[in-house]
Scaffold this motif. Structure first.
Motif, PDB file in Angstrom:
ATOM      1  N   ASN A  92       1.541  -8.045  12.487  1.00 44.30           N
ATOM      2  CA  ASN A  92       2.842  -8.079  11.811  1.00 44.30           C
ATOM      3  C   ASN A  92       3.464  -6.674  11.788  1.00 44.30           C
ATOM      4  O   ASN A  92       2.763  -5.660  11.771  1.00 44.30           O
ATOM      5  N   ASP A  93       4.787  -6.610  11.773  1.00 45.80           N
ATOM      6  CA  ASP A  93       5.488  -5.324  11.755  1.00 45.80           C
ATOM      7  C   ASP A  93       5.561  -4.785  10.319  1.00 45.80           C
ATOM      8  O   ASP A  93       6.596  -4.855   9.662  1.00 45.80           O
ATOM      9  N   PHE A  94       4.443  -4.243   9.849  1.00 44.74           N
ATOM     10  CA  PHE A  94       4.399  -3.695   8.489  1.00 44.74           C
ATOM     11  C   PHE A  94       5.260  -2.438   8.355  1.00 44.74           C
ATOM     12  O   PHE A  94       5.699  -2.103   7.262  1.00 44.74           O
ATOM     13  N   ASN A  95       5.494  -1.733   9.458  1.00 45.08           N
ATOM     14  CA  ASN A  95       6.341  -0.542   9.389  1.00 45.08           C
ATOM     15  C   ASN A  95       7.749  -0.901   8.938  1.00 45.08           C
ATOM     16  O   ASN A  95       8.316  -0.262   8.041  1.00 45.08           O
ATOM     17  N   THR A  96       8.330  -1.917   9.559  1.00 46.71           N
ATOM     18  CA  THR A  96       9.662  -2.359   9.151  1.00 46.71           C
ATOM     19  C   THR A  96       9.649  -2.879   7.726  1.00 46.71           C
ATOM     20  O   THR A  96      10.572  -2.623   6.941  1.00 46.71           O
ATOM     21  N   LEU A  97       8.589  -3.603   7.376  1.00 46.59           N
ATOM     22  CA  LEU A  97       8.476  -4.140   6.018  1.00 46.59           C
ATOM     23  C   LEU A  97       8.558  -3.033   4.979  1.00 46.59           C
ATOM     24  O   LEU A  97       9.345  -3.105   4.022  1.00 46.59           O
ATOM     25  N   PHE A  98       7.771  -1.984   5.157  1.00 46.18           N
ATOM     26  CA  PHE A  98       7.723  -0.943   4.133  1.00 46.18           C
ATOM     27  C   PHE A  98       8.903   0.023   4.216  1.00 46.18           C
ATOM     28  O   PHE A  98       9.218   0.688   3.233  1.00 46.18           O
ATOM     29  N   LYS A  99       9.559   0.089   5.382  1.00 47.90           N
ATOM     30  CA  LYS A  99      10.782   0.891   5.451  1.00 47.90           C
ATOM     31  C   LYS A  99      11.893   0.281   4.602  1.00 47.90           C
ATOM     32  O   LYS A  99      12.755   0.999   4.089  1.00 47.90           O
ATOM     33  N   SER A 100      11.877  -1.046   4.482  1.00 48.29           N
ATOM     34  CA  SER A 100      12.917  -1.732   3.713  1.00 48.29           C
ATOM     35  C   SER A 100      12.462  -2.087   2.306  1.00 48.29           C
ATOM     36  O   SER A 100      13.137  -2.837   1.595  1.00 48.29           O
ATOM     37  N   LEU A 101      11.329  -1.550   1.883  1.00 42.10           N
ATOM     38  CA  LEU A 101      10.800  -1.826   0.544  1.00 42.10           C
ATOM     39  C   LEU A 101      11.757  -1.308  -0.525  1.00 42.10           C
ATOM     40  O   LEU A 101      12.241  -0.175  -0.430  1.00 42.10           O
ATOM     41  N   PRO A 102      12.086  -2.119  -1.533  1.00 38.55           N
ATOM     42  CA  PRO A 102      12.966  -1.651  -2.613  1.00 38.55           C
ATOM     43  C   PRO A 102      12.424  -0.387  -3.270  1.00 38.55           C
ATOM     44  O   PRO A 102      11.216  -0.236  -3.456  1.00 38.55           O
ATOM     45  N   CYS A 103      13.326   0.505  -3.608  1.00 38.39           N
ATOM     46  CA  CYS A 103      12.929   1.812  -4.157  1.00 38.39           C
ATOM     47  C   CYS A 103      13.082   1.885  -5.670  1.00 38.39           C
ATOM     48  O   CYS A 103      13.204   2.981  -6.232  1.00 38.39           O
ATOM     49  N   ASP A 104      13.096   0.740  -6.342  1.00 37.57           N
ATOM     50  CA  ASP A 104      13.299   0.765  -7.790  1.00 37.57           C
ATOM     51  C   ASP A 104      12.018   1.047  -8.561  1.00 37.57           C
ATOM     52  O   ASP A 104      12.042   1.202  -9.790  1.00 37.57           O
ATOM     53  N   GLY A 105      10.869   1.097  -7.881  1.00 31.94           N
ATOM     54  CA  GLY A 105       9.625   1.478  -8.524  1.00 31.94           C
ATOM     55  C   GLY A 105       9.084   0.477  -9.528  1.00 31.94           C
ATOM     56  O   GLY A 105       8.343   0.844 -10.436  1.00 31.94           O
ATOM     57  N   GLN A 106       9.410  -0.803  -9.351  1.00 28.20           N
ATOM     58  CA  GLN A 106       8.944  -1.799 -10.310  1.00 28.20           C
ATOM     59  C   GLN A 106       7.492  -2.217 -10.066  1.00 28.20           C
ATOM     60  O   GLN A 106       6.881  -2.839 -10.937  1.00 28.20           O
ATOM     61  N   TYR A 107       6.973  -1.888  -8.898  1.00 27.63           N
ATOM     62  CA  TYR A 107       5.598  -2.284  -8.617  1.00 27.63           C
ATOM     63  C   TYR A 107       4.974  -1.355  -7.578  1.00 27.63           C
ATOM     64  O   TYR A 107       5.676  -0.655  -6.839  1.00 27.63           O
ATOM     65  N   PHE A 108       3.636  -1.368  -7.562  1.00 29.65           N
ATOM     66  CA  PHE A 108       2.877  -0.649  -6.547  1.00 29.65           C
ATOM     67  C   PHE A 108       2.668  -1.608  -5.377  1.00 29.65           C
ATOM     68  O   PHE A 108       2.300  -2.765  -5.577  1.00 29.65           O
ATOM     69  N   ALA A 109       2.913  -1.136  -4.172  1.00 31.77           N
ATOM     70  CA  ALA A 109       2.854  -2.017  -2.998  1.00 31.77           C
ATOM     71  C   ALA A 109       1.723  -1.618  -2.064  1.00 31.77           C
ATOM     72  O   ALA A 109       1.419  -0.434  -1.891  1.00 31.77           O
ATOM     73  N   ALA A 110       1.111  -2.618  -1.448  1.00 29.12           N
ATOM     74  CA  ALA A 110       0.045  -2.371  -0.478  1.00 29.12           C
ATOM     75  C   ALA A 110       0.064  -3.467   0.572  1.00 29.12           C
ATOM     76  O   ALA A 110       0.431  -4.611   0.289  1.00 29.12           O
ATOM     77  N   ALA A 111      -0.319  -3.122   1.793  1.00 33.30           N
ATOM     78  CA  ALA A 111      -0.417  -4.099   2.878  1.00 33.30           C
ATOM     79  C   ALA A 111      -1.840  -4.617   2.964  1.00 33.30           C
ATOM     80  O   ALA A 111      -2.802  -3.853   2.832  1.00 33.30           O
ATOM     81  N   VAL A 112      -1.966  -5.908   3.196  1.00 32.33           N
ATOM     82  CA  VAL A 112      -3.278  -6.523   3.384  1.00 32.33           C
ATOM     83  C   VAL A 112      -3.222  -7.339   4.683  1.00 32.33           C
ATOM     84  O   VAL A 112      -2.842  -8.508   4.687  1.00 32.33           O
ATOM     85  N   PRO A 113      -3.573  -6.722   5.810  1.00 32.37           N
ATOM     86  CA  PRO A 113      -3.523  -7.436   7.095  1.00 32.37           C
ATOM     87  C   PRO A 113      -4.692  -8.398   7.254  1.00 32.37           C
ATOM     88  O   PRO A 113      -5.813  -8.113   6.825  1.00 32.37           O
ATOM     89  N   GLY A 114      -4.405  -9.548   7.856  1.00 34.12           N
ATOM     90  CA  GLY A 114      -5.460 -10.528   8.090  1.00 34.12           C
ATOM     91  C   GLY A 114      -4.952 -11.939   7.886  1.00 34.12           C
ATOM     92  O   GLY A 114      -3.890 -12.159   7.312  1.00 34.12           O
ATOM     93  N   SER A 115      -5.724 -12.913   8.351  1.00 33.64           N
ATOM     94  CA  SER A 115      -5.340 -14.313   8.228  1.00 33.64           C
ATOM     95  C   SER A 115      -5.624 -14.833   6.823  1.00 33.64           C
ATOM     96  O   SER A 115      -6.728 -14.661   6.291  1.00 33.64           O
ATOM     97  N   PHE A 116      -4.635 -15.504   6.232  1.00 33.91           N
ATOM     98  CA  PHE A 116      -4.841 -16.048   4.890  1.00 33.91           C
ATOM     99  C   PHE A 116      -5.679 -17.331   4.906  1.00 33.91           C
ATOM    100  O   PHE A 116      -5.907 -17.933   3.871  1.00 33.91           O
TER     101      PHE A 116
END
Length: 260
Positions: A112-136
């Motif tokens: 998955n394109d996590f780079n694009t995902l986190f580039k567009s991450l909201p900057c309001d600081g309401q939560y801590f974000a982390a990527a978890v790659p892998g099949s659900f």
């Protein structure tokens, strides 16, 4: 650990005109339509005092996972709604919502394109974000570590193509199709059996990862009982797409044959 053997076919990344980010309004409608139901579920079933403020392992912490997040923006809309609903529940129970820290895990295949995902991450600081790659379809998180699991328009995708569909000697060989419309009953049964296996694996994994009293929201496109596939708009579109792809293949094949 996640099931790394699952096939991986990510949505188109980036921010271009053909990317998922600019071609997911249909999925966004589903996310927005489910907001009221999710809010109701949190309001009626989430014990915030017990799960957040009385937890000995992670006091004042609330963990959310969006499974099959792609690149946005739909995942951000879903996560924001969950957070706001949990905060409202805190206020309704006379608890301090400002004391809660939110951890959001964005999950999708490793490709998955996590780079694009986190580039567009909201900057309001309401939560801590982390990527978890892998099949659900397999384990992704430690036991009893999630408070809310969310997945939208992802679970309908199978972990792999049923092997019967690729076997020319099988009655379920799905020649000339990308779907099951007009195919023998064996094709439908092969798809159905694979879906049942995938759902069992998914639910077993989440059962271990969710805390006692945690919640899960799953948005899955479906066909109403009694409605034939030929009358279901989504399936008709897929059938049209399949016919178009076959025409393209035939044109290329014919052109190549003429050249040789």
């Amino acid at each position: 650990m996640a099931d790394t053997s699952a096939a991986s076919y990510p949505t188109v990344g980036g921010d271009g005109p053909y990317s998922y980010a600019h071609n997911s309004s249909f999925q966004r409608t589903g996310v927005e339509s489910a907001q009221a139901l999710i809010n109701e579920g949190i309001s009626e079933n989430l014990d915030v005092k017990q799960l957040i403020f009385s937890s000995p392992s992670s006091p004042n912490s609330f963990s959310i996972a969006d499974l099959g997040c792609s690149v946005g923006p739909n995942t951000f809309i879903a996560v924001q709604n969950i957070i706001e609903s949990v905060k409202f529940k805190c206020l309704a129970d006379d608890l301090c919502s400002e004391a809660v820290e939110f951890q959001v895990f964005f999950n999708d295949h490793v490709s998955n394109d996590f780079n694009t995902l986190f580039k567009s991450l909201p900057c309001d600081g309401q939560y801590f974000a982390a990527a978890v790659p892998g099949s659900f379809h397999g384990r992704l998180f430690p036991k009893a570590s999630l408070h809310f699991a969310h997945s939208s328009y992802s679970l309908q995708w199978l972990s792999r193509v049923p092997k019967e569909l690729l076997d020319k000697k099988s009655p379920a060989w799905n020649k000339g199709r990308i779907y099951y419309i007009g195919a023998p009953s064996e094709v439908f049964e092969a798809y159905s059996a694979q879906f049942a296996k995938d759902m069992e694996s998914f639910l077993n994994s989440r059962a271990q990862e969710l805390v006692n009293g945690g919640l899960m929201a799953l948005i899955i496109p479906s066909r109403p009982v009694g409605i034939p596939p030929s009358q279901c708009p989504v399936i008709v579109i897929i059938d049209l797409l399949g016919a178009t792809l076959m025409d393209m293949v035939n044109v290329v094949w014919t052109h190549a044959s003429n050249i040789t």
